[in-house]
Scaffold this motif. Structure first.
Motif, PDB file in Angstrom:
ATOM      1  N   PRO A 199       0.840  -1.198   0.000  1.00 29.66           N
ATOM      2  CA  PRO A 199       0.000   0.000   0.000  1.00 29.66           C
ATOM      3  C   PRO A 199       0.881   1.257   0.000  1.00 29.66           C
ATOM      4  O   PRO A 199       1.948   1.249   0.618  1.00 29.66           O
ATOM      5  N   VAL A 200       0.410   2.301  -0.642  1.00 31.41           N
ATOM      6  CA  VAL A 200       1.266   3.466  -0.893  1.00 31.41           C
ATOM      7  C   VAL A 200       1.825   4.072   0.397  1.00 31.41           C
ATOM      8  O   VAL A 200       3.011   4.434   0.434  1.00 31.41           O
ATOM      9  N   ALA A 201       1.022   4.159   1.457  1.00 29.97           N
ATOM     10  CA  ALA A 201       1.503   4.793   2.694  1.00 29.97           C
ATOM     11  C   ALA A 201       2.683   4.006   3.257  1.00 29.97           C
ATOM     12  O   ALA A 201       3.680   4.585   3.705  1.00 29.97           O
ATOM     13  N   LEU A 224      -2.347   1.713  -5.045  1.00 31.76           N
ATOM     14  CA  LEU A 224      -3.258   2.802  -4.677  1.00 31.76           C
ATOM     15  C   LEU A 224      -4.648   2.234  -4.405  1.00 31.76           C
ATOM     16  O   LEU A 224      -5.579   2.426  -5.190  1.00 31.76           O
ATOM     17  N   GLY A 225      -4.779   1.511  -3.313  1.00 30.23           N
ATOM     18  CA  GLY A 225      -6.095   1.033  -2.895  1.00 30.23           C
ATOM     19  C   GLY A 225      -6.576  -0.188  -3.646  1.00 30.23           C
ATOM     20  O   GLY A 225      -5.927  -0.660  -4.587  1.00 30.23           O
ATOM     21  N   PRO A 226      -7.738  -0.709  -3.223  1.00 25.65           N
ATOM     22  CA  PRO A 226      -8.211  -2.003  -3.734  1.00 25.65           C
ATOM     23  C   PRO A 226      -8.996  -1.935  -5.042  1.00 25.65           C
ATOM     24  O   PRO A 226      -9.348  -2.976  -5.580  1.00 25.65           O
ATOM     25  N   ALA A 258      -0.493  11.430  -2.242  1.00 22.13           N
ATOM     26  CA  ALA A 258       0.194  10.536  -1.307  1.00 22.13           C
ATOM     27  C   ALA A 258       1.653  10.949  -1.140  1.00 22.13           C
ATOM     28  O   ALA A 258       2.180  11.017  -0.022  1.00 22.13           O
ATOM     29  N   MET A 282      -5.741   6.519   2.801  1.00 19.33           N
ATOM     30  CA  MET A 282      -4.380   6.061   3.127  1.00 19.33           C
ATOM     31  C   MET A 282      -4.183   5.863   4.623  1.00 19.33           C
ATOM     32  O   MET A 282      -3.426   4.998   5.046  1.00 19.33           O
ATOM     33  N   TRP A 320      -7.245   1.536   2.091  1.00 21.86           N
ATOM     34  CA  TRP A 320      -5.987   1.511   1.327  1.00 21.86           C
ATOM     35  C   TRP A 320      -4.824   1.058   2.200  1.00 21.86           C
ATOM     36  O   TRP A 320      -3.670   1.122   1.766  1.00 21.86           O
TER      37      TRP A 320
END
Lengths: 245, 245
Positions: free
Chosen positions: A177-179, A219-221, A236, B239, B244
Protein backbone atom coordinates in the motif's frame (compact mmCIF):
# COMPACT_ATOMS: atom_id res chain seq x y z
CA UNK A 1 -13.55 47.03 -8.90
CA UNK A 2 -14.72 46.41 -5.34
CA UNK A 3 -12.76 44.88 -2.49
CA UNK A 4 -14.58 41.62 -3.20
CA UNK A 5 -13.55 41.30 -6.84
CA UNK A 6 -11.72 38.03 -7.32
CA UNK A 7 -7.98 38.43 -7.26
CA UNK A 8 -6.51 38.19 -10.74
CA UNK A 9 -3.13 36.52 -11.12
CA UNK A 10 -1.21 36.56 -14.40
CA UNK A 11 1.84 34.59 -15.40
CA UNK A 12 4.31 36.87 -17.22
CA UNK A 13 7.21 35.60 -19.25
CA UNK A 14 9.32 38.61 -18.24
CA UNK A 15 11.75 39.84 -15.61
CA UNK A 16 9.99 41.38 -12.60
CA UNK A 17 11.45 44.30 -10.67
CA UNK A 18 10.18 47.59 -9.26
CA UNK A 19 9.08 49.95 -12.02
CA UNK A 20 9.47 47.37 -14.81
CA UNK A 21 6.98 47.78 -17.69
CA UNK A 22 5.51 44.61 -19.21
CA UNK A 23 3.38 44.36 -22.36
CA UNK A 24 0.62 41.74 -22.13
CA UNK A 25 -0.03 39.15 -24.80
CA UNK A 26 -3.19 39.52 -26.93
CA UNK A 27 -4.80 36.68 -24.97
CA UNK A 28 -3.99 38.32 -21.63
CA UNK A 29 -5.19 41.70 -22.91
CA UNK A 30 -8.51 40.17 -23.95
CA UNK A 31 -8.88 38.32 -20.64
CA UNK A 32 -8.04 41.29 -18.46
CA UNK A 33 -9.95 43.98 -20.36
CA UNK A 34 -12.66 42.12 -22.23
CA UNK A 35 -13.51 39.29 -19.83
CA UNK A 36 -12.60 40.66 -16.41
CA UNK A 37 -13.38 44.32 -17.28
CA UNK A 38 -10.25 45.73 -15.69
CA UNK A 39 -9.13 49.21 -16.73
CA UNK A 40 -6.09 51.47 -16.36
CA UNK A 41 -5.37 52.06 -12.66
CA UNK A 42 -6.63 48.65 -11.53
CA UNK A 43 -4.16 46.30 -9.90
CA UNK A 44 -3.38 42.65 -10.55
CA UNK A 45 -0.95 40.09 -9.13
CA UNK A 46 1.76 38.70 -11.39
CA UNK A 47 4.45 36.02 -11.25
CA UNK A 48 7.03 34.67 -13.66
CA UNK A 49 7.98 31.34 -12.09
CA UNK A 50 11.27 32.71 -10.69
CA UNK A 51 10.75 35.92 -8.73
CA UNK A 52 7.78 35.28 -6.43
CA UNK A 53 4.52 37.23 -6.65
CA UNK A 54 4.28 40.96 -7.37
CA UNK A 55 1.65 43.71 -7.38
CA UNK A 56 1.29 45.45 -10.72
CA UNK A 57 -0.90 48.27 -11.96
CA UNK A 58 -2.49 48.55 -15.38
CA UNK A 59 -0.90 51.54 -17.11
CA UNK A 60 -2.44 51.08 -20.56
CA UNK A 61 -5.61 49.14 -21.41
CA UNK A 62 -6.66 49.37 -25.03
CA UNK A 63 -8.60 46.94 -27.18
CA UNK A 64 -5.54 45.28 -28.67
CA UNK A 65 -2.79 46.08 -26.19
CA UNK A 66 -2.19 46.47 -22.51
CA UNK A 67 0.80 47.32 -20.37
CA UNK A 68 1.50 46.74 -16.69
CA UNK A 69 3.87 48.56 -14.37
CA UNK A 70 5.38 46.30 -11.70
CA UNK A 71 5.02 47.81 -8.22
CA UNK A 72 6.42 45.61 -5.45
CA UNK A 73 7.03 42.00 -4.47
CA UNK A 74 4.22 40.58 -2.31
CA UNK A 75 5.32 36.96 -1.85
CA UNK A 76 8.62 35.10 -2.13
CA UNK A 77 9.35 32.56 -4.83
CA UNK A 78 8.23 29.11 -3.66
CA UNK A 79 9.26 26.33 -6.03
CA UNK A 80 7.58 22.93 -6.14
CA UNK A 81 9.33 19.85 -4.77
CA UNK A 82 11.63 18.17 -7.32
CA UNK A 83 8.87 15.81 -8.42
CA UNK A 84 8.13 14.69 -11.98
CA UNK A 85 4.75 13.34 -12.96
CA UNK A 86 5.05 10.86 -15.83
CA UNK A 87 1.89 9.48 -17.42
CA UNK A 88 0.69 7.85 -20.60
CA UNK A 89 -1.58 10.35 -22.36
CA UNK A 90 -5.25 9.43 -22.51
CA UNK A 91 -8.31 11.19 -23.89
CA UNK A 92 -7.97 14.94 -24.29
CA UNK A 93 -10.20 16.03 -21.40
CA UNK A 94 -8.57 13.60 -18.99
CA UNK A 95 -5.05 14.56 -20.08
CA UNK A 96 -5.95 18.22 -19.53
CA UNK A 97 -7.22 17.24 -16.13
CA UNK A 98 -3.96 15.50 -15.22
CA UNK A 99 -1.96 18.60 -16.13
CA UNK A 100 -4.26 20.84 -14.09
CA UNK A 101 -4.16 18.55 -11.05
CA UNK A 102 -0.37 18.05 -11.22
CA UNK A 103 0.07 21.83 -11.20
CA UNK A 104 -2.26 22.43 -8.23
CA UNK A 105 -1.01 19.48 -6.20
CA UNK A 106 2.57 20.48 -6.97
CA UNK A 107 4.99 18.99 -9.52
CA UNK A 108 8.10 20.46 -11.12
CA UNK A 109 7.80 18.63 -14.44
CA UNK A 110 5.04 16.87 -16.36
CA UNK A 111 6.32 14.20 -18.73
CA UNK A 112 3.99 12.42 -21.17
CA UNK A 113 5.26 8.87 -21.75
CA UNK A 114 4.41 6.58 -24.65
CA UNK A 115 4.08 2.95 -23.55
CA UNK A 116 3.24 -0.14 -25.58
CA UNK A 117 -0.45 0.16 -24.76
CA UNK A 118 -0.72 3.95 -24.91
CA UNK A 119 -3.69 4.75 -27.04
CA UNK A 120 -3.75 8.51 -27.22
CA UNK A 121 -4.62 11.27 -29.57
CA UNK A 122 -1.65 13.38 -30.54
CA UNK A 123 -0.21 15.27 -27.57
CA UNK A 124 -0.15 19.05 -28.05
CA UNK A 125 2.53 20.12 -25.61
CA UNK A 126 1.89 23.85 -26.16
CA UNK A 127 -1.77 23.40 -25.24
CA UNK A 128 -0.89 21.38 -22.15
CA UNK A 129 1.67 24.00 -21.13
CA UNK A 130 -1.04 26.67 -21.42
CA UNK A 131 -3.23 24.56 -19.13
CA UNK A 132 -0.43 24.40 -16.58
CA UNK A 133 -0.06 28.20 -16.70
CA UNK A 134 -3.79 28.66 -16.16
CA UNK A 135 -3.81 26.23 -13.23
CA UNK A 136 -0.81 28.01 -11.68
CA UNK A 137 -2.56 31.39 -12.01
CA UNK A 138 -5.62 29.91 -10.32
CA UNK A 139 -4.01 28.02 -7.44
CA UNK A 140 -1.78 30.78 -6.12
CA UNK A 141 1.49 28.99 -6.86
CA UNK A 142 4.51 31.00 -8.01
CA UNK A 143 5.80 28.27 -10.34
CA UNK A 144 4.58 26.62 -13.54
CA UNK A 145 5.54 22.98 -14.12
CA UNK A 146 7.34 22.38 -17.39
CA UNK A 147 5.37 20.15 -19.74
CA UNK A 148 7.93 18.09 -21.65
CA UNK A 149 7.71 16.56 -25.12
CA UNK A 150 6.40 12.96 -25.03
CA UNK A 151 9.08 10.27 -24.87
CA UNK A 152 8.95 6.51 -25.29
CA UNK A 153 9.11 4.57 -22.04
CA UNK A 154 12.10 2.48 -23.12
CA UNK A 155 14.12 5.60 -23.95
CA UNK A 156 13.11 7.23 -20.68
CA UNK A 157 14.20 4.20 -18.66
CA UNK A 158 17.39 3.69 -20.69
CA UNK A 159 18.41 7.20 -19.67
CA UNK A 160 17.13 7.13 -16.12
CA UNK A 161 19.05 9.47 -13.73
CA UNK A 162 20.74 7.43 -11.01
CA UNK A 163 19.75 9.79 -8.20
CA UNK A 164 16.01 10.04 -9.01
CA UNK A 165 13.69 7.67 -7.20
CA UNK A 166 10.68 6.32 -9.07
CA UNK A 167 7.26 5.71 -7.54
CA UNK A 168 5.67 3.20 -9.89
CA UNK A 169 1.88 2.97 -9.59
CA UNK A 170 1.45 -0.71 -10.29
CA UNK A 171 -2.09 -1.53 -11.28
CA UNK A 172 -1.34 -5.23 -10.75
CA UNK A 173 -1.79 -4.42 -7.04
CA UNK A 174 0.99 -6.72 -5.87
CA UNK A 175 2.99 -3.84 -4.37
CA UNK A 176 2.75 -2.50 -0.82
CA UNK A 177 0.00 0.00 0.00
CA UNK A 178 1.27 3.47 -0.89
CA UNK A 179 1.50 4.79 2.69
CA UNK A 180 3.61 1.82 3.74
CA UNK A 181 5.75 1.82 0.58
CA UNK A 182 6.68 5.48 1.01
CA UNK A 183 7.08 5.35 4.82
CA UNK A 184 10.79 4.55 4.83
CA UNK A 185 11.68 6.59 1.74
CA UNK A 186 13.67 9.80 1.83
CA UNK A 187 13.39 13.11 0.01
CA UNK A 188 15.42 14.33 -2.95
CA UNK A 189 14.52 13.98 -6.62
CA UNK A 190 11.51 11.78 -7.32
CA UNK A 191 9.24 10.82 -10.18
CA UNK A 192 5.78 9.26 -10.23
CA UNK A 193 4.80 6.98 -13.11
CA UNK A 194 1.15 6.25 -13.83
CA UNK A 195 0.43 3.66 -16.49
CA UNK A 196 -1.92 3.71 -19.45
CA UNK A 197 -5.54 2.54 -19.22
CA UNK A 198 -4.50 -0.77 -20.78
CA UNK A 199 -1.80 -1.33 -18.16
CA UNK A 200 1.91 -1.87 -18.76
CA UNK A 201 3.12 -4.70 -20.99
CA UNK A 202 4.73 -7.39 -18.85
CA UNK A 203 8.26 -6.63 -20.09
CA UNK A 204 7.70 -2.94 -19.38
CA UNK A 205 6.59 -3.74 -15.83
CA UNK A 206 9.60 -6.04 -15.34
CA UNK A 207 11.98 -3.37 -16.59
CA UNK A 208 10.40 -0.79 -14.32
CA UNK A 209 10.76 -3.02 -11.30
CA UNK A 210 14.46 -3.42 -12.11
CA UNK A 211 15.23 0.33 -11.97
CA UNK A 212 17.45 1.06 -8.93
CA UNK A 213 15.47 3.24 -6.54
CA UNK A 214 12.07 2.16 -7.85
CA UNK A 215 9.26 2.04 -5.29
CA UNK A 216 6.22 0.12 -6.57
CA UNK A 217 3.03 1.18 -4.80
CA UNK A 218 -0.60 0.08 -4.73
CA UNK A 219 -3.26 2.80 -4.68
CA UNK A 220 -6.10 1.03 -2.90
CA UNK A 221 -8.21 -2.00 -3.73
CA UNK A 222 -10.04 -0.64 -6.78
CA UNK A 223 -8.85 0.01 -10.35
CA UNK A 224 -8.30 3.74 -10.70
CA UNK A 225 -8.56 5.56 -14.00
CA UNK A 226 -5.22 7.06 -15.02
CA UNK A 227 -6.33 10.59 -14.10
CA UNK A 228 -7.55 9.49 -10.68
CA UNK A 229 -4.34 7.55 -10.10
CA UNK A 230 -2.24 10.62 -10.98
CA UNK A 231 -4.09 12.86 -8.50
CA UNK A 232 -4.02 10.21 -5.77
CA UNK A 233 -0.34 9.40 -6.28
CA UNK A 234 0.77 13.04 -6.13
CA UNK A 235 -1.36 13.57 -3.00
CA UNK A 236 0.19 10.54 -1.31
CA UNK A 237 3.71 11.64 -2.19
CA UNK A 238 3.13 15.25 -1.11
CA UNK A 239 1.68 14.15 2.24
CA UNK A 240 4.63 11.95 3.08
CA UNK A 241 7.62 13.45 1.29
CA UNK A 242 6.65 16.77 -0.26
CA UNK A 243 5.54 20.28 0.66
CA UNK A 244 2.30 19.24 2.41
CA UNK A 245 4.07 18.27 5.61
CA UNK B 1 -14.96 -12.19 -28.29
CA UNK B 2 -11.32 -12.98 -27.74
CA UNK B 3 -9.56 -13.52 -24.43
CA UNK B 4 -8.32 -9.95 -24.66
CA UNK B 5 -11.72 -8.30 -24.98
CA UNK B 6 -12.13 -5.83 -22.15
CA UNK B 7 -14.09 -7.24 -19.26
CA UNK B 8 -17.60 -5.84 -19.14
CA UNK B 9 -19.15 -5.20 -15.73
CA UNK B 10 -22.81 -4.28 -15.32
CA UNK B 11 -24.61 -3.01 -12.25
CA UNK B 12 -27.97 -4.79 -11.95
CA UNK B 13 -30.73 -3.60 -9.68
CA UNK B 14 -31.82 -7.18 -9.01
CA UNK B 15 -31.24 -10.13 -6.69
CA UNK B 16 -28.31 -12.31 -7.80
CA UNK B 17 -28.30 -16.07 -7.29
CA UNK B 18 -27.42 -19.12 -9.35
CA UNK B 19 -29.78 -19.54 -12.30
CA UNK B 20 -31.54 -16.18 -11.75
CA UNK B 21 -32.75 -14.50 -14.98
CA UNK B 22 -32.36 -10.73 -15.24
CA UNK B 23 -33.80 -8.47 -17.95
CA UNK B 24 -31.47 -5.59 -18.90
CA UNK B 25 -32.62 -1.98 -19.15
CA UNK B 26 -32.87 -0.43 -22.63
CA UNK B 27 -29.65 1.53 -21.96
CA UNK B 28 -27.79 -1.63 -20.89
CA UNK B 29 -29.17 -3.54 -23.89
CA UNK B 30 -27.93 -0.84 -26.24
CA UNK B 31 -24.53 -0.70 -24.55
CA UNK B 32 -23.98 -4.44 -24.48
CA UNK B 33 -25.32 -5.30 -27.94
CA UNK B 34 -24.96 -2.08 -29.95
CA UNK B 35 -21.80 -0.57 -28.50
CA UNK B 36 -19.86 -3.57 -27.20
CA UNK B 37 -21.18 -6.02 -29.83
CA UNK B 38 -21.83 -8.82 -27.38
CA UNK B 39 -24.23 -11.59 -28.44
CA UNK B 40 -26.08 -14.53 -26.89
CA UNK B 41 -23.59 -16.93 -25.31
CA UNK B 42 -21.08 -14.24 -24.34
CA UNK B 43 -20.36 -13.69 -20.67
CA UNK B 44 -20.27 -10.55 -18.57
CA UNK B 45 -19.60 -9.73 -14.92
CA UNK B 46 -22.44 -8.29 -12.85
CA UNK B 47 -22.93 -6.87 -9.34
CA UNK B 48 -25.82 -5.33 -7.46
CA UNK B 49 -24.09 -3.54 -4.60
CA UNK B 50 -24.99 -6.25 -2.07
CA UNK B 51 -24.02 -9.71 -3.30
CA UNK B 52 -20.47 -9.39 -4.63
CA UNK B 53 -19.55 -10.01 -8.29
CA UNK B 54 -21.05 -12.76 -10.45
CA UNK B 55 -20.50 -14.32 -13.87
CA UNK B 56 -23.52 -14.15 -16.12
CA UNK B 57 -24.22 -15.34 -19.65
CA UNK B 58 -26.28 -13.53 -22.26
CA UNK B 59 -29.33 -15.69 -22.95
CA UNK B 60 -31.24 -13.29 -25.18
CA UNK B 61 -29.81 -10.37 -27.16
CA UNK B 62 -32.29 -8.60 -29.38
CA UNK B 63 -32.40 -5.03 -30.60
CA UNK B 64 -34.71 -3.82 -27.83
CA UNK B 65 -34.28 -6.41 -25.10
CA UNK B 66 -31.68 -8.59 -23.53
CA UNK B 67 -31.68 -11.14 -20.73
CA UNK B 68 -28.87 -12.54 -18.62
CA UNK B 69 -28.69 -15.81 -16.72
CA UNK B 70 -26.63 -15.56 -13.52
CA UNK B 71 -24.02 -18.33 -13.30
CA UNK B 72 -21.87 -18.17 -10.17
CA UNK B 73 -20.36 -15.75 -7.69
CA UNK B 74 -16.79 -14.76 -8.57
CA UNK B 75 -15.95 -12.22 -5.83
CA UNK B 76 -17.32 -11.47 -2.38
CA UNK B 77 -19.19 -8.30 -1.55
CA UNK B 78 -16.71 -5.62 -0.47
CA UNK B 79 -18.36 -2.48 0.85
CA UNK B 80 -16.65 0.90 1.01
CA UNK B 81 -15.54 2.37 4.34
CA UNK B 82 -18.31 4.30 6.12
CA UNK B 83 -17.16 7.56 4.58
CA UNK B 84 -19.38 10.35 3.28
CA UNK B 85 -18.11 12.91 0.80
CA UNK B 86 -19.92 16.22 1.20
CA UNK B 87 -19.24 19.01 -1.27
CA UNK B 88 -20.76 22.19 -2.61
CA UNK B 89 -21.78 21.54 -6.21
CA UNK B 90 -19.80 23.41 -8.83
CA UNK B 91 -19.88 23.43 -12.62
CA UNK B 92 -21.43 20.37 -14.24
CA UNK B 93 -18.26 18.73 -15.57
CA UNK B 94 -16.42 19.20 -12.27
CA UNK B 95 -19.35 17.92 -10.21
CA UNK B 96 -19.49 14.84 -12.46
CA UNK B 97 -15.79 14.44 -11.89
CA UNK B 98 -16.18 14.58 -8.10
CA UNK B 99 -18.81 11.83 -8.20
CA UNK B 100 -16.62 9.64 -10.43
CA UNK B 101 -13.55 10.15 -8.24
CA UNK B 102 -15.45 9.59 -4.96
CA UNK B 103 -16.71 6.27 -6.34
CA UNK B 104 -13.29 5.05 -7.51
CA UNK B 105 -11.42 6.23 -4.43
CA UNK B 106 -14.14 4.73 -2.23
CA UNK B 107 -17.01 6.50 -0.45
CA UNK B 108 -20.30 5.13 0.88
CA UNK B 109 -22.36 8.28 0.33
CA UNK B 110 -22.02 11.41 -1.76
CA UNK B 111 -23.84 14.40 -0.29
CA UNK B 112 -24.18 17.68 -2.22
CA UNK B 113 -24.29 20.57 0.26
CA UNK B 114 -25.59 24.08 -0.36
CA UNK B 115 -23.50 26.71 1.42
CA UNK B 116 -23.88 30.47 1.47
CA UNK B 117 -21.44 30.90 -1.40
CA UNK B 118 -22.49 27.85 -3.42
CA UNK B 119 -22.98 29.00 -6.95
CA UNK B 120 -24.12 25.92 -8.79
CA UNK B 121 -26.37 24.95 -11.60
CA UNK B 122 -29.28 22.79 -10.48
CA UNK B 123 -28.09 19.42 -9.17
CA UNK B 124 -29.59 16.47 -11.04
CA UNK B 125 -29.25 13.68 -8.49
CA UNK B 126 -30.42 10.97 -10.92
CA UNK B 127 -27.73 11.96 -13.40
CA UNK B 128 -25.04 11.99 -10.69
CA UNK B 129 -26.25 8.58 -9.45
CA UNK B 130 -25.89 7.23 -13.01
CA UNK B 131 -22.31 8.57 -13.04
CA UNK B 132 -21.59 6.73 -9.79
CA UNK B 133 -22.94 3.49 -11.30
CA UNK B 134 -20.75 3.90 -14.38
CA UNK B 135 -17.67 4.59 -12.26
CA UNK B 136 -18.40 1.54 -10.10
CA UNK B 137 -18.75 -0.64 -13.21
CA UNK B 138 -15.41 0.68 -14.44
CA UNK B 139 -13.33 0.49 -11.26
CA UNK B 140 -14.15 -3.07 -10.26
CA UNK B 141 -15.90 -2.15 -7.01
CA UNK B 142 -18.92 -4.16 -5.88
CA UNK B 143 -20.71 -1.15 -4.36
CA UNK B 144 -22.24 2.06 -5.68
CA UNK B 145 -22.17 5.12 -3.41
CA UNK B 146 -25.57 6.61 -2.80
CA UNK B 147 -25.89 10.13 -4.18
CA UNK B 148 -28.16 12.02 -1.77
CA UNK B 149 -30.44 14.99 -2.45
CA UNK B 150 -28.70 18.33 -1.82
CA UNK B 151 -29.18 19.77 1.68
CA UNK B 152 -28.37 23.15 3.16
CA UNK B 153 -25.26 23.24 5.30
CA UNK B 154 -27.07 24.67 8.34
CA UNK B 155 -29.64 21.86 8.27
CA UNK B 156 -26.91 19.25 7.81
CA UNK B 157 -24.94 20.56 10.78
CA UNK B 158 -28.07 21.03 12.92
CA UNK B 159 -28.74 17.33 12.50
CA UNK B 160 -25.17 16.11 12.70
CA UNK B 161 -24.84 12.50 14.01
CA UNK B 162 -22.89 12.49 17.28
CA UNK B 163 -20.75 9.48 16.33
CA UNK B 164 -19.62 10.69 12.89
CA UNK B 165 -16.29 12.49 12.70
CA UNK B 166 -15.93 15.33 10.22
CA UNK B 167 -12.79 16.10 8.24
CA UNK B 168 -13.19 19.74 7.30
CA UNK B 169 -11.00 20.86 4.41
CA UNK B 170 -10.31 24.41 5.51
CA UNK B 171 -9.10 26.56 2.66
CA UNK B 172 -8.02 29.21 5.19
CA UNK B 173 -4.97 26.94 5.70
CA UNK B 174 -4.77 27.56 9.45
CA UNK B 175 -5.36 23.86 10.25
CA UNK B 176 -2.71 21.17 10.65
CA UNK B 177 -1.36 19.44 7.52
CA UNK B 178 -3.72 16.60 6.67
CA UNK B 179 -1.29 13.75 7.47
CA UNK B 180 -0.65 15.17 10.93
CA UNK B 181 -4.29 16.05 11.60
CA UNK B 182 -5.45 12.50 10.81
CA UNK B 183 -2.51 10.75 12.50
CA UNK B 184 -4.12 10.36 15.89
CA UNK B 185 -7.67 9.84 14.63
CA UNK B 186 -9.51 6.53 14.82
CA UNK B 187 -11.78 4.67 12.40
CA UNK B 188 -15.55 4.46 12.51
CA UNK B 189 -18.02 6.69 10.66
CA UNK B 190 -16.46 9.70 8.98
CA UNK B 191 -17.38 12.48 6.59
CA UNK B 192 -15.25 14.79 4.46
CA UNK B 193 -16.47 18.30 3.73
CA UNK B 194 -15.02 20.27 0.83
CA UNK B 195 -16.12 23.88 0.53
CA UNK B 196 -17.36 25.89 -2.44
CA UNK B 197 -15.01 27.76 -4.77
CA UNK B 198 -15.86 31.00 -2.93
CA UNK B 199 -14.94 29.48 0.45
CA UNK B 200 -17.13 29.17 3.52
CA UNK B 201 -18.76 32.23 5.06
CA UNK B 202 -17.07 33.06 8.36
CA UNK B 203 -20.08 32.01 10.46
CA UNK B 204 -20.25 28.72 8.53
CA UNK B 205 -16.57 28.07 9.23
CA UNK B 206 -17.04 28.94 12.91
CA UNK B 207 -20.01 26.61 13.19
CA UNK B 208 -18.08 23.81 11.47
CA UNK B 209 -15.16 24.18 13.85
CA UNK B 210 -17.57 23.86 16.78
CA UNK B 211 -18.90 20.43 15.73
CA UNK B 212 -17.74 17.80 18.23
CA UNK B 213 -15.40 15.42 16.44
CA UNK B 214 -14.46 17.89 13.71
CA UNK B 215 -10.92 17.58 12.34
CA UNK B 216 -9.90 20.65 10.30
CA UNK B 217 -7.14 19.84 7.82
CA UNK B 218 -4.95 21.75 5.38
CA UNK B 219 -4.35 20.18 1.97
CA UNK B 220 -0.96 21.63 1.07
CA UNK B 221 0.28 25.16 0.46
CA UNK B 222 -1.70 25.95 -2.70
CA UNK B 223 -5.39 26.72 -3.24
CA UNK B 224 -7.01 23.59 -4.65
CA UNK B 225 -10.08 23.66 -6.84
CA UNK B 226 -13.01 21.93 -5.16
CA UNK B 227 -12.71 18.84 -7.36
CA UNK B 228 -8.98 18.55 -6.69
CA UNK B 229 -9.58 19.00 -2.97
CA UNK B 230 -12.21 16.24 -2.97
CA UNK B 231 -9.89 13.73 -4.67
CA UNK B 232 -6.94 14.68 -2.45
CA UNK B 233 -8.99 14.57 0.77
CA UNK B 234 -10.44 11.12 0.03
CA UNK B 235 -6.96 9.82 -0.87
CA UNK B 236 -5.51 11.16 2.38
CA UNK B 237 -8.32 9.64 4.44
CA UNK B 238 -8.15 6.28 2.66
CA UNK B 239 -4.38 6.06 3.13
CA UNK B 240 -4.53 6.69 6.85
CA UNK B 241 -7.93 5.41 7.98
CA UNK B 242 -9.66 3.61 5.12
CA UNK B 243 -9.33 0.55 2.91
CA UNK B 244 -5.99 1.51 1.33
CA UNK B 245 -3.99 0.35 4.33
Amino acid sequence: MTENSPKIRLFLDAALSVGQMVELTPAQTHYLGGVMRRAAGHEVAVFNGRDGEWRAVIEVMEKKRARLRILEQTAPQLGPPDLWLMFAPIKKARTDFIVEKATELGCARIQPVLTRFTNAERVRVDRLQAHAVEAAEQCGGTFVPEVAEPVRLDRLLGDWPADRRLMFCDEARTALPVAEALAGAGGGPWAILVGPEGGFASDEAARLRAIPGVVPVTLGPRILRADTAAAAAITAWQMQLGDWT
